[in-house]
Design an enzyme around this catalytic site. Sequence first.
Site, PDB file in Angstrom:
ATOM      1  N   ASP A  33       2.145  -5.909  11.241  1.00  0.00           N
ATOM      2  CA  ASP A  33       1.079  -6.832  10.845  1.00  0.00           C
ATOM      3  C   ASP A  33       0.008  -6.856  11.944  1.00  0.00           C
ATOM      4  OD1 ASP A  33       0.996  -9.445   8.691  1.00  0.00           O
ATOM      5  OD2 ASP A  33      -0.351  -9.519  10.433  1.00  0.00           O
ATOM      6  N   ILE A  34      -1.239  -6.924  11.527  1.00  0.00           N
ATOM      7  CA  ILE A  34      -2.360  -6.910  12.468  1.00  0.00           C
ATOM      8  C   ILE A  34      -2.425  -8.208  13.277  1.00  0.00           C
ATOM      9  CG2 ILE A  34      -4.178  -7.925  11.010  1.00  0.00           C
ATOM     10  CD1 ILE A  34      -5.921  -5.492  11.824  1.00  0.00           C
ATOM     11  N   ASN A  91       4.651 -13.882  -0.100  1.00  0.00           N
ATOM     12  CA  ASN A  91       3.769 -14.916  -0.639  1.00  0.00           C
ATOM     13  C   ASN A  91       3.203 -14.456  -1.985  1.00  0.00           C
ATOM     14  OD1 ASN A  91       3.993 -16.634   1.638  1.00  0.00           O
ATOM     15  ND2 ASN A  91       2.578 -15.301   2.757  1.00  0.00           N
ATOM     16  N   GLU A  99      -2.755 -13.609   0.675  1.00  0.00           N
ATOM     17  CA  GLU A  99      -4.113 -13.189   1.051  1.00  0.00           C
ATOM     18  C   GLU A  99      -4.443 -11.803   0.510  1.00  0.00           C
ATOM     19  OE1 GLU A  99      -4.306 -13.284   5.306  1.00  0.00           O
ATOM     20  OE2 GLU A  99      -3.857 -15.432   5.383  1.00  0.00           O
ATOM     21  N   HIS A 104       3.716  -7.377  -0.769  1.00  0.00           N
ATOM     22  CA  HIS A 104       4.211  -7.056   0.573  1.00  0.00           C
ATOM     23  C   HIS A 104       5.318  -8.020   0.941  1.00  0.00           C
ATOM     24  CE1 HIS A 104       0.607  -9.578   0.800  1.00  0.00           C
ATOM     25  NE2 HIS A 104       1.129 -10.174   1.862  1.00  0.00           N
ATOM     26  N   HIS A 106       7.078  -9.580   4.173  1.00  0.00           N
ATOM     27  CA  HIS A 106       6.998  -9.765   5.623  1.00  0.00           C
ATOM     28  C   HIS A 106       8.422  -9.709   6.190  1.00  0.00           C
ATOM     29  CE1 HIS A 106       2.843 -11.682   5.767  1.00  0.00           C
ATOM     30  NE2 HIS A 106       3.138 -11.884   4.490  1.00  0.00           N
TER      31      HIS A 106
END
Length: 121
Positions: A33-34, A91, A99, A104, A106
Amino acid sequence: MAYDDQNIFAKILRGEIPCDKVYEDDHALAFNDINPQRPVHVLVIPKGHYVDVDDFTANASDAEIAGLFRAVGQVAKQTGVTDDGYRILSNIGVNGHQEVPHLHIHVFGGADTGPMIKRQD
Ligand code: 5GP
């Protein structure tokens, strides 16, 4: 919701935007993750175009579904979080604060991940 092929993860899958790759196979890509929220924070995404868990479970093949979850397990092993424990999370939609509209998962670990969900009281 229709899949938007201009979303950031679609661009990563096409190689138009770089990522810090952790794992890849026929069905899934995993990258850091960024904006990591724990020492280990990896995003595992299917290579197919699925908006979220609803879309994926309704429309993906058994092989794609198995492939994504095997990739999650592989990432956990590879990042060394299995001994101390970790959290996976996906999410979905507005209430889920999603977002990026490409499914995805996490993977958080390397430190205490805190309570499961923010308490309401
Ligand atoms: P969501 O709220 O949709 O579950 O989480 C989206 C995640 O994607 C966030 O944790 C955010 O930091 C991450 N993210 C957003 N843009 C990029 C990007 O360009 N590259 C990477 N590696 N992660 C991103």
